[in-house]
Design a protein around this motif. Sequence first.
Motif, PDB file in Angstrom:
ATOM      1  N   ASP A 175      -6.987  -4.977  15.905  1.00  0.00           N
ATOM      2  CA  ASP A 175      -7.436  -5.913  16.947  1.00  0.00           C
ATOM      3  C   ASP A 175      -7.513  -7.345  16.430  1.00  0.00           C
ATOM      4  O   ASP A 175      -7.345  -8.291  17.199  1.00  0.00           O
ATOM      5  CB  ASP A 175      -8.825  -5.511  17.475  1.00  0.00           C
ATOM      6  CG  ASP A 175      -8.786  -4.205  18.264  1.00  0.00           C
ATOM      7  OD1 ASP A 175      -7.677  -3.767  18.639  1.00  0.00           O
ATOM      8  OD2 ASP A 175      -9.868  -3.625  18.496  1.00  0.00           O
ATOM      9  N   ALA A 176      -7.787  -7.500  15.131  1.00  0.00           N
ATOM     10  CA  ALA A 176      -7.980  -8.847  14.565  1.00  0.00           C
ATOM     11  C   ALA A 176      -6.667  -9.521  14.159  1.00  0.00           C
ATOM     12  O   ALA A 176      -6.671 -10.675  13.740  1.00  0.00           O
ATOM     13  CB  ALA A 176      -8.912  -8.759  13.355  1.00  0.00           C
ATOM     14  N   LEU A 177      -5.536  -8.806  14.275  1.00  0.00           N
ATOM     15  CA  LEU A 177      -4.241  -9.439  13.953  1.00  0.00           C
ATOM     16  C   LEU A 177      -3.888 -10.454  15.034  1.00  0.00           C
ATOM     17  O   LEU A 177      -4.230 -10.261  16.204  1.00  0.00           O
ATOM     18  CB  LEU A 177      -3.127  -8.379  13.907  1.00  0.00           C
ATOM     19  CG  LEU A 177      -3.204  -7.313  12.829  1.00  0.00           C
ATOM     20  CD1 LEU A 177      -2.090  -6.290  13.065  1.00  0.00           C
ATOM     21  CD2 LEU A 177      -3.079  -7.933  11.447  1.00  0.00           C
ATOM     22  N   ASP A 178      -3.162 -11.498  14.647  1.00  0.00           N
ATOM     23  CA  ASP A 178      -2.737 -12.423  15.703  1.00  0.00           C
ATOM     24  C   ASP A 178      -1.564 -11.797  16.471  1.00  0.00           C
ATOM     25  O   ASP A 178      -0.908 -10.860  16.008  1.00  0.00           O
ATOM     26  CB  ASP A 178      -2.423 -13.811  15.143  1.00  0.00           C
ATOM     27  CG  ASP A 178      -1.219 -13.829  14.229  1.00  0.00           C
ATOM     28  OD1 ASP A 178      -0.142 -13.379  14.659  1.00  0.00           O
ATOM     29  OD2 ASP A 178      -1.355 -14.275  13.079  1.00  0.00           O
ATOM     30  N   ALA A 179      -1.330 -12.328  17.663  1.00  0.00           N
ATOM     31  CA  ALA A 179      -0.374 -11.711  18.590  1.00  0.00           C
ATOM     32  C   ALA A 179       1.036 -11.658  18.004  1.00  0.00           C
ATOM     33  O   ALA A 179       1.759 -10.670  18.202  1.00  0.00           O
ATOM     34  CB  ALA A 179      -0.382 -12.470  19.911  1.00  0.00           C
ATOM     35  N   ASP A 180       1.433 -12.691  17.270  1.00  0.00           N
ATOM     36  CA  ASP A 180       2.787 -12.711  16.698  1.00  0.00           C
ATOM     37  C   ASP A 180       2.983 -11.579  15.697  1.00  0.00           C
ATOM     38  O   ASP A 180       4.003 -10.888  15.698  1.00  0.00           O
ATOM     39  CB  ASP A 180       3.047 -14.046  15.979  1.00  0.00           C
ATOM     40  CG  ASP A 180       3.247 -15.183  16.967  1.00  0.00           C
ATOM     41  OD1 ASP A 180       3.399 -14.892  18.169  1.00  0.00           O
ATOM     42  OD2 ASP A 180       3.247 -16.347  16.522  1.00  0.00           O
ATOM     43  N   LEU A 181       1.977 -11.397  14.839  1.00  0.00           N
ATOM     44  CA  LEU A 181       2.098 -10.341  13.832  1.00  0.00           C
ATOM     45  C   LEU A 181       2.059  -8.966  14.495  1.00  0.00           C
ATOM     46  O   LEU A 181       2.819  -8.060  14.139  1.00  0.00           O
ATOM     47  CB  LEU A 181       0.985 -10.489  12.781  1.00  0.00           C
ATOM     48  CG  LEU A 181       1.065  -9.573  11.566  1.00  0.00           C
ATOM     49  CD1 LEU A 181       2.439  -9.618  10.896  1.00  0.00           C
ATOM     50  CD2 LEU A 181      -0.018  -9.940  10.540  1.00  0.00           C
ATOM     51  N   ARG A 182       1.186  -8.823  15.479  1.00  0.00           N
ATOM     52  CA  ARG A 182       1.138  -7.554  16.216  1.00  0.00           C
ATOM     53  C   ARG A 182       2.518  -7.214  16.803  1.00  0.00           C
ATOM     54  O   ARG A 182       2.975  -6.079  16.705  1.00  0.00           O
ATOM     55  CB  ARG A 182       0.122  -7.651  17.345  1.00  0.00           C
ATOM     56  CG  ARG A 182      -1.160  -6.945  17.028  1.00  0.00           C
ATOM     57  CD  ARG A 182      -2.005  -6.874  18.268  1.00  0.00           C
ATOM     58  NE  ARG A 182      -3.097  -7.819  18.140  1.00  0.00           N
ATOM     59  CZ  ARG A 182      -3.905  -8.152  19.135  1.00  0.00           C
ATOM     60  NH1 ARG A 182      -3.739  -7.639  20.331  1.00  0.00           N
ATOM     61  NH2 ARG A 182      -4.881  -8.982  18.929  1.00  0.00           N
TER      62      ARG A 182
ATOM     63  N   HIS B  28      -5.778  -7.550   4.530  1.00  0.00           N
ATOM     64  CA  HIS B  28      -6.425  -7.917   5.802  1.00  0.00           C
ATOM     65  C   HIS B  28      -7.354  -6.802   6.291  1.00  0.00           C
ATOM     66  O   HIS B  28      -8.497  -7.040   6.672  1.00  0.00           O
ATOM     67  CB  HIS B  28      -5.341  -8.193   6.859  1.00  0.00           C
ATOM     68  CG  HIS B  28      -5.834  -8.117   8.266  1.00  0.00           C
ATOM     69  ND1 HIS B  28      -6.542  -9.134   8.866  1.00  0.00           N
ATOM     70  CD2 HIS B  28      -5.763  -7.113   9.190  1.00  0.00           C
ATOM     71  CE1 HIS B  28      -6.877  -8.769  10.092  1.00  0.00           C
ATOM     72  NE2 HIS B  28      -6.415  -7.552  10.313  1.00  0.00           N
TER      73      HIS B  28
END
Length: 296
Positions: free
Chosen positions: A152-159, A237
Amino acid sequence: MAILIHPLHPTFAGEVSGADLRAPMSKEDVVAIEAGMDRYAVLVFRNQRISDDEQMAFTRNFGEIEHARGGNITKDDEFRLQQGMIDVSNLDQRGQPFDRNDRRRMFNLGNRLWHSDSSYRAVPAKYSLLSARIVAASGGNTEFADMRAAYDALDADLRAAIEDLICEHSLLYSRGSMGFTEFTAAERAMFRPVRQSLVRTHPVTGRKSLYLSSHIGAIVGWPVPEARDLIRDLIEHATQRAFVYAHVWQQYDFVIWDNRQTMHRVRRFDESQPRDMRRTTVAGDAMTAAQAPAEA
Ligand SMILES: [Fe+2]
């Protein structure tokens, strides 16, 4: 008696009261524990003075017991515990702490790396259940990391970038990263890498999580150093302290964790003294990714 769960951490892990794991469980209690596992991913039960047979019977409430085959280098005549029980103690078959250079000890030191149990199996484990029979006087904590909160804490680009990635997991990779590289040909064949999705979706809650493990050594279609760089970054992370619950063991603690939603590792302790920890494992019911075609 009603099962109550008290949170131990802001995002996951709970302590259960009102359960005696030695006695046959009512259907309602099993449902309550499974619901607790879906929500908390790690459940702690105190003062459970359970036998191996009782532990295996309790484990079967949640599915089939996973076969230990293919998950270690222990020889057939070296087992201390009966089939179905995974020995995660520091003891040999005579009940003595392993010698420092014992190959089994060095192999087991891989449990100090963050991992998810049996992620090196094509069908990886659902739950692990660990009973503390003899605890270390100090050290030997087990740390758990919440892979849902980490996702959930990953940014959208990395997700988006990792959504469809497939990783290769093997005991050869996790042990190799510690400098344990001397495997027989039979062991190399037994520890052949399997493929797992990097992002998993929980079958009940629908929550996504990072399926990370130190058993990962490659990403399908990626150059190896680039893959290992990304996996190291994701593990760093996912294991920051905000996502970690550290369990300080008391004798007869019993802890269940969901390998689909968490990673864990054990910390150092005085290995000249016995630390007797006994695990059972609930088998998973599906692969997370299609496997590589068999080599000709
Ligand atoms: Fe483990």
